[in-house]
Design an enzyme around this catalytic site. Sequence first.
Site, PDB file in Angstrom:
ATOM      1  CG  PHE A  11      31.339  46.888  31.481  1.00 13.40           C
ATOM      2  CD1 PHE A  11      30.286  46.098  31.035  1.00 13.40           C
ATOM      3  CD2 PHE A  11      31.549  48.127  30.882  1.00 13.40           C
ATOM      4  CE1 PHE A  11      29.470  46.521  29.997  1.00 13.40           C
ATOM      5  CE2 PHE A  11      30.734  48.568  29.852  1.00 13.40           C
ATOM      6  CZ  PHE A  11      29.706  47.754  29.400  1.00 13.40           C
ATOM      7  CG  ASN A  32      43.698  44.237  41.287  1.00 15.30           C
ATOM      8  OD1 ASN A  32      42.744  44.467  40.541  1.00 15.30           O
ATOM      9  ND2 ASN A  32      44.485  45.191  41.748  1.00 15.30           N
ATOM     10  CB  THR A  35      37.055  48.614  39.565  1.00 17.43           C
ATOM     11  OG1 THR A  35      37.867  48.277  38.439  1.00 17.43           O
ATOM     12  CG2 THR A  35      37.684  49.778  40.300  1.00 17.43           C
ATOM     13  CB  VAL A  57      48.654  43.131  35.467  1.00 19.37           C
ATOM     14  CG1 VAL A  57      47.889  41.836  35.265  1.00 19.37           C
ATOM     15  CG2 VAL A  57      47.780  44.352  35.199  1.00 19.37           C
ATOM     16  CG  LEU A  61      52.647  39.462  34.767  1.00 21.30           C
ATOM     17  CD1 LEU A  61      52.587  39.219  33.259  1.00 21.30           C
ATOM     18  CD2 LEU A  61      51.259  39.792  35.298  1.00 21.30           C
ATOM     19  CB  SER A  78      42.521  50.716  33.643  1.00 19.82           C
ATOM     20  OG  SER A  78      42.600  52.025  34.197  1.00 19.82           O
ATOM     21  CE1 TYR A 148      40.878  54.838  32.550  1.00 19.45           C
ATOM     22  CE2 TYR A 148      39.785  56.602  31.376  1.00 19.45           C
ATOM     23  CZ  TYR A 148      40.020  55.259  31.556  1.00 19.45           C
ATOM     24  OH  TYR A 148      39.401  54.333  30.752  1.00 19.45           O
ATOM     25  CB  THR A 178      31.459  50.954  26.161  1.00 23.86           C
ATOM     26  OG1 THR A 178      32.254  51.432  25.070  1.00 23.86           O
ATOM     27  CG2 THR A 178      30.917  49.581  25.804  1.00 23.86           C
TER      28      THR A 178
END
Length: 316
Positions: A11, A32, A35, A57, A61, A78, A148, A178
């Site tokens: 996002f 990847n 999400t 990641v 790499l 993430s 997290y 956000t």
Amino acid sequence: MRVLVSGAAGFIPSHMCDRLVAEGHEVVGVDNFLTGSPENLESLRGHPRFRFVEHDVSEPLPDSVTAWRFDAVLHMASPASPKDYLENPIETLMVGSAGSRNLLEVARRDDARYLLTSTSECYGDPLVHPQVETYWGNVNPVGPRSCYDESKRFAEAITMAYHRKYGVRTSIARIFNTYGPRMQLNDGRVVPAFLDQALRGEPLTVFGDGSQTRSFCYVSDLVEGLYRLLHSDERYPVNLGNPIELTILEFAERIRRLTGANSTIVFHPLPEDDPKQRRPDISKAKRILGWTPKVSLEEGLTETVAYFRKVSAATR
Ligand code: UDP
């Protein structure tokens, strides 16, 4: 600049990629799709200054990334919604730890700027209110959200270590709640959840008694803050968020009014370790970046509603 952006299909990162390309930079985006979603990069598809590599990641790499030399590295990958990181706790821990190391090594090799998008979750269930950057937080290291919170805290620690040991020009943004277009309708966060429920005329699901608070920043304001931080020499964390604080119950009422929905409100149990209050102190961002959010909640939600209406119509 040539900029490496991890989590590019997410996002906030996808909006950041748009901004970087619009400013004339070249972007190599990596994701990847754990999400993130390919649709978020639709606006950049085929753009001559945007390339995309599908990769996790947290793993070393690939040559298709490391063959490039970068002027800036943005580690934005993430899972970020509680639903997503609770479903993917190991991936969440790895992207903040191994992922950070992999990207910091690129920044070190190329003498590139490095920006980490960290989180207000570093403050946990905060005992200091509003949250200032110098507050060390109140995090449960073994609770369900720790995958997290601790991942991002580790990410901040290794970022500072690369700065101190190797002189990498690092920056750390602590992002508060956000919202905006490209959030996933079903990611479980309160903005898409309430908007989706309101647009369907279903009850809005308030967790707990709704007295917990959050402060909501529109994505274009956030991206402006990130862009300014990327160009600054501040090494310590900087809060980015909108300081207008609402209870979740007040927020539900706002959504009902704005959408004209006749949804009722239903109360569900409060998830474990759900922070009771959250509001950024943004004095530091104002002082060093000259940044302050500009978009009102009404304006931002109106844009977001329009996006969700479009997405729901397309999937019907
Ligand atoms: N929340 C809610 N109903 C929902 C989803 C979330 O009342 O359907 C609450 C949640 O318990 C939290 C706040 O809204 O107190 C913000 O949740 P979100 O998942 O958006 O982000 P968080 O700030 O917790 O990371």
